[in-house]
Structures are given as C-alpha cells and as structure tokens.
Design a protein around this motif. Structure first.
Motif, short mmCIF file in Angstrom:
data_model
loop_
_atom_site.label_atom_id
_atom_site.label_comp_id
_atom_site.label_asym_id
_atom_site.label_seq_id
_atom_site.Cartn_x
_atom_site.Cartn_y
_atom_site.Cartn_z
N THR A 159 1.06 -1.62 0.23
CA THR A 159 -0.05 0.13 0.14
C THR A 159 0.60 1.33 0.20
OG1 THR A 159 -1.88 -0.77 0.68
CG2 THR A 159 -2.03 1.15 1.54
N ALA A 163 1.25 4.12 -3.08
CA ALA A 163 0.67 5.85 -2.55
C ALA A 163 2.22 6.50 -3.02
CB ALA A 163 0.72 5.14 -1.11
N SER A 258 -14.60 8.53 -7.48
CA SER A 258 -13.02 8.24 -6.65
C SER A 258 -13.04 8.10 -5.34
CB SER A 258 -12.40 9.29 -7.70
OG SER A 258 -12.56 9.69 -8.69
N ASP A 259 -13.99 8.95 -4.15
CA ASP A 259 -13.59 8.83 -3.32
C ASP A 259 -13.96 7.87 -2.68
OD1 ASP A 259 -13.38 11.99 -3.62
OD2 ASP A 259 -15.14 12.44 -2.58
N THR A 262 -11.31 4.51 -2.79
CA THR A 262 -10.82 4.79 -1.35
C THR A 262 -10.89 4.58 -0.09
OG1 THR A 262 -9.20 6.79 -2.79
CG2 THR A 262 -8.95 6.49 -0.97
N LYS A 265 -11.92 0.60 0.45
CA LYS A 265 -10.53 0.25 0.60
C LYS A 265 -10.09 0.44 2.25
CE LYS A 265 -8.05 0.26 -3.23
NZ LYS A 265 -6.89 0.88 -4.56
N THR A 285 -3.19 5.89 2.97
CA THR A 285 -4.15 6.35 2.23
C THR A 285 -3.69 7.41 2.51
OG1 THR A 285 -5.27 3.64 2.29
CG2 THR A 285 -5.96 5.66 1.07
N GLU A 289 -2.81 10.20 -0.97
CA GLU A 289 -3.62 11.67 -2.31
C GLU A 289 -3.04 12.64 -1.62
OE1 GLU A 289 -6.02 10.94 -3.81
OE2 GLU A 289 -5.84 8.54 -2.68
N HIS A 298 -7.32 14.57 -6.47
CA HIS A 298 -6.35 14.48 -5.41
C HIS A 298 -7.03 14.02 -4.28
CE1 HIS A 298 -5.28 9.99 -7.41
NE2 HIS A 298 -4.53 10.71 -7.85
N THR A 301 -10.29 13.80 -2.29
CA THR A 301 -10.15 12.02 -2.20
C THR A 301 -9.64 12.27 -1.10
OG1 THR A 301 -10.19 11.43 -4.37
CG2 THR A 301 -9.67 9.85 -2.63
N TYR A 302 -8.47 12.93 -0.61
CA TYR A 302 -8.35 13.20 1.37
C TYR A 302 -9.01 13.39 1.74
CZ TYR A 302 -4.85 15.33 4.39
OH TYR A 302 -3.90 15.52 5.42
N VAL A 305 -11.13 11.13 2.67
CA VAL A 305 -10.37 10.06 2.99
C VAL A 305 -10.91 10.65 4.71
CG1 VAL A 305 -8.62 8.85 4.22
CG2 VAL A 305 -9.39 8.56 1.18
#
Length: 594
Positions: A159, A163, A258-259, A262, A265, A285, A289, A298, A301-302, A305
């Motif tokens: 991972t 990343a 996309s969110d 991630t 997972k 993770t 991002e 990204h 998405t960060y 997360v």
C-alpha cells in the motif's frame, strides 16, 4: 416448390437462454447502470456459449433511466429485474440471487464485458477440479492488451509503495504492489487471492455457503470481501484459457466514485484487521493522496478520506435493504415526559411498525405528560406505562415483554431512519457480531458559536466513531444481551454496554446516520456534560483524561481545528467541574427539545 425439411427445435433454439424451471449449467448475473450502449453486445457474446451449455441470464437494472431496460426488452429470453432505485452493485447481486433458479454454477459479469468463445466451458471445467470453488478468466481490453486483473490482499508495504508510485514501475517486486503486473503470471493457471470482479464464476454450492454480498460497500471492495469469504471454502483459480474482453469504466467516473473507491478500501480493512493495522492503513492512504495534491481530484479524495465522520454520506443504496420481511427485530424506546419529541421519533418508524417489520415498544417511565397517549396513537406501537422514572428500568421492563431479536435501544429524542433500523438488525442477525450502533451526526442547527465548535471537534474524535456510546442508539443480539444481563441503574447505560464487548464483537454500522440534537447554549451543554461525567463514574472507564487529550490533539490540522480543540477542552473542564459540585444524576437538555 418442395418446402425444406423443418429444422429440429434444438437447432433452431441452440443459442437461446433457458427461462424454464430446469437446472441450468450456468446462471449469468449482470448488474446494469446506464449501459444501454453495451449490454446487447455482452448478451450476444453469451449466445455462442449457450450452444454448448444451458445458460440462464438474469439482469438487474439499477434504475438506469437511459434506455437500458428497453434495450434488454429485445432479448425475450433474458430475465430482467427493473429496479426502481439504485441498490448498488452488491445489493443488485443479492436481488439476482433470488431469481437465478436451479443452477450448477453462477457467472457474474460486468455489463461492459464481451465473453470470448469457449470461456464459459473453460471456467466450468476449472470448477470441477478438486477444492476449487471459484474461477476467474483472463481479461484484456478492446485492443487485446492484457489487463492486470489479479490482486493481492492489502498489505502495508504494498500500500505504501502503491501510494508513492501508483502504476509506475510495473516490474517492481511482487510485495511492492497490490496489483500483480508480472505478465508471465497471467500465462499459467494458479490459485489467487482475488481479482477484479468484472468476471467471476463460482459453484452453486459456494454461492450458498458464502451467502449474500455485503451491501455496506455499495460499490468497490465488495468483490474483495466476497473473494475473501470464498477462499474460506476452497480455492479460487485463475484460468488463462478463459478469456473476456473488458472495456473498463462501466461504473462511470466522478469525484464521488473516486472518493468511494478509496474509502471502501479502508472500510474493507476495518472489517478484517486489528485497529493498529487500520490506523496505519488509513495513514498510508492519506499519504498517497497527499503526494498527489497537485491534482484537484486527489485533494478532494484526501478530504474525503480524512473526514471519517462524513463517510456515511458517500454513495450508498438509495433505499433500505428489503423490508418486506416481518418480525426482523425490536425497537425499544424509553421515554420520560417526551411529548415534545416522541412524535417525530415514531413518525420515522411508522411504516416499519405498521407493517410488522419490527415491533416498536415505547416504555413510558414516570411520565406526567402526553407521551403515552401520543405513542399509543401510532399503529403497531406498543406502550408500557411504568411508575418509576428510570431509563434503565424502562428498558428492563420492555425486555420482559419484547419478543424479537435483535433489539434496538433508542433514545426518545433521536431520529433513526427505517434503513438504519434494518441495517442494524441485519448486521447482528447471523450471530457473528453481538452489538452495534448506527453511524451518527450532530445537528447543531440553532446552537451558539462555541457549542458548534465543541461538536465540530467532538465529531473528529476517533473514540466517538468507534464505540457504542454517544449516538443515543445501540442494538444487541440475543447473545449480546445475555452478556450484559439486566441493565444496571446507571445513567451511562451505553458506556456499560460498550465495555461488555471486545472490538471484534461490536460494530458501528455504516448506514444512514442517526441525528443527535445538541444543546443550543453553553449553559445547557455544560449541564449535559456534567450529567455525563457524573454518570460515567458508575460505568467502566473508556479512556483516561490523558488519552482523551491525545485524541483531541490529533484532530488539530490548522488554526480553525486548533480553536475547535481548545473550545472542546474548555467545555470538558467546565463539565467535569460542574459534575463535582452536584449530586444530580440526571439533567435533561430542554433547549434541543423544540
């Protein structure tokens, strides 16, 4: 003119799918969502396979709205289930399970696939090998290029490397990536951990043994979860002779997807791994991002997360799990003079109660207002009128008359959706878990500035998101309740219940969050905190003051969150001080009961 001899019906219909009640060699399950342009190509590719194997095709359309269902109407031998809402991938597969009929094997295909000749036969042959419960084909794109479809279970080194590098350096060591990119590996048959879920076949016995797909994932990681459960029953075999063309991207592309990809997972890791691994995986993770922060995608998405308290707002099924069943469980609502709020709580449960999906019991305790009368006017609601003004006595009284398990205990001023009730009782139904609570969110509408800052910091605390307390709602299975026994005479009953279970015995269910109305004024908040701290003295400690401060410090990511954390600590100190000055064990917040 002499008419040509009639062709045998078996030849005329050799490429048709079976729709009768006979046992099919293979039942094909396809979930569609806006696939009008590709679904006929997939169906046509299956017809050559139907000349060799008897095939039943079941398509569940997730309310596409683009003509997918109309396109399928041209195939009169395809069983189409037209959904009124989007159930998600796992939810739709579970619907299809009830329509596949008698079959020897089940083949699940993405709608953007094209099955190559001989594929079904090769996969069926693999299932006949000793110990094999499932098989997957070789995938390639429309140009014939190999798709790297084989995967390994999440491991921290892989991972971390993924990343940092993404898809770059494809020839990296096998430990350094979740995706297997060694072309030579794809040339031989071998057992695997999991593969992308675009195409997979399993025996009917394995389908029954593994059970339903986990609908909490909605989309993404649901196949990772299912492969893991398959492997507990036997081998999953990669079959290079079986080939499927896969376009990819059949689910569409958006920031929300996309969110979800991630976040799911991490949700998968949470389901199977210890907290330390989950914490590390979450951090890695986020790092992945962050190193791509030059991309707005990204960056978004960060944020998704990082904001774990908002995960429940990501895409999920548009409707609760099927609620046509009856007697799924009980909802117990202790109520002491709750006439101002009981109606809104019961209105949310009205449909479930009226149809007998769950039994709803309102345990009025020491009421001197109209709570009992209001509750009694709701169809399907049973009312107990108890003399003693005690929440836990009311819960114990309701337990004596309740008949169903699992059992949901709900504060009278907390609103829960039908979807969340069904998800809670479903999470505990198989006996694997003993206790659960739904996701929750604080409603600070109308609250003062400082109160909002307090709850903003509180929402970010990992402790709040991992325990049973704090949501005004939790559920117990029959075995879980037996461990707790009768509820003790304490204020913090949720803290006592939470302490009775190990981490792997309880779960915060990712479902519609219950809405917790917060105090509107600083004085009301201090009074509530004083009550909580007083009540916690009768309950097992969940963390030390030092531990709490450490968690609060972990929420600080800038000036705004620093101020939130400072306000949180200030109110906590004032609440503790007030709790030492009073002997009162209960203080109702009336500012939120409007």
């Amino acid at each position: 003119m002499i008419a040509p001899p009639a062709r045998p019906d078996s030849l005329v219909r050799q490429d048709r799918f079976t729709t009768d009640e006979s046992t099919a060699d293979v039942a094909v399950v396809i979930v569609t969502y806006r696939n009008a342009d590709s679904i006929s190509t997939l169906v046509d590719s299956l017809r050559s396979e139907a000349a060799v194997s008897s095939i039943r095709v079941v398509v569940v359309d997730n309310n596409s709205g683009d003509g997918t269902a109309s396109t399928l109407a041209a195939h009169d031998d395809v069983i189409v289930v037209a959904g009124e809402v989007n159930l998600g991938y796992a939810g739709a597969i579970n619907v299809a399970r009830s329509r596949i009929g008698a079959t020897r094997a089940v083949l699940i295909l993405n709608p953007d696939c094209v099955v190559q000749p001989g594929c079904v036969t090769a996969l069926r042959a693999a299932l006949r090998e000793p110990g094999v419960v499932a098989a997957v084909p070789r995938l390639h794109d429309v140009d014939g290029r190999l798709s790297f479809s084989l995967r390994r279970e999440p491991r921290l080194p892989a991972t971390l490397v993924d990343a940092m590098l993404g898809a770059r350096l494809p020839r990296r060591p096998v430990w350094a990536s979740e995706t297997i990119r060694d072309v030579a590996v794809y040339d031989r048959a071998h057992s695997i951990e999991w593969a992308t879920g675009a195409a997979m076949m399993m025996s009917a016995g394995a389908l029954d043994a593994v059970g339903p797909w986990d609908e909490r994932f909605f989309l993404y990681s649901e196949e990772t979860d299912y492969f893991r459960r398959l492997r507990s029953h036997g081998l999953v075999l990669y079959v290079p002779e079986a080939r499927v063309e896969h376009t990819g991207g059949g689910s569409g592309s958006s920031q929300a997807l996309s969110d979800l990809l991630t976040v799911n997972k991490i949700r998968y890791v949470q389901k199977y791994h210890a907290r330390s691994f989950v914490t590390a995986f979450h951090a890695v993770t986020l790092f992945g991002e962050a190193v791509r922060c030059w991309s707005s995608k990204h960056r978004a998405t960060y944020r998704a997360v990082a904001r774990r308290h908002e995960w429940s707002n990501l895409l999920r099924a548009e409707t609760p799990r099927p609620t046509e069943c009856r007697d799924m469980g009980s909802v117990v609502i202790p109520a002491h003079n709750e006439s101002r709020v009981i109606a809104r709580t019961l209105d949310a449960l009205a449909d479930l109660a009226a149809r007998g999906v769950v039994e709803v019991i309102v345990a009025c305790n020491g009421c001197t207002d109209d709570t009992a009368r209001i509750a009694a006017g709701r169809p399907g609601v049973r009312v107990l009128d108890l003399d003693v003004a005690s929440k836990t006595a009311a819960m114990n009284g309701a337990d004596e008359v309740a008949e169903l398990w699992p059992r949901v205990y709900l504060d009278a001023d907390v609103v829960i959706t039908p979807a969340a009730v069904v998800d809670l009782v479903t999470a505990l139904a198989d006996g694997t878990l003993l206790a659960a609570r739904p996701a929750s969110r604080y409603d600070a509408t109308g609250a003062g500035h400082l109160v909002r800052r307090y709850y903003r910091a509180r929402s970010s605390l990992p402790l709040v998101r991992s325990h049973l307390w704090g949501a005004g709602c939790y559920a117990l299975s029959e075995e879980g309740h037996a461990r707790v026994g009768r509820f003790p005479d304490v204020v913090a009953d949720d803290v006592v219940v939470d302490a009775a279970f190990a981490t792997d015995e309880k779960i915060v269910v990712d479902t519609d969050p219950v809405v917790v109305l917060v105090p509107r004024t600083p004085a009301a908040l201090i009074a509530v905190l004083s009550r909580n701290y007083s009540g916690n003295r009768d309950a097992p400690a969940t963390t030390s003051s030092t531990g709490t401060l450490r968690h609060v410090a972990g929420t600080v990511h800038g000036p705004g969150t620093l101020l939130d954390a400072a306000v949180y600590c200030l109110f906590a100190a004032l609440g503790r001080r007030a709790s030492r000055r009073t002997s009162a064990r209960w203080a109702r917040d009336d500012t939120s009961r409007t």
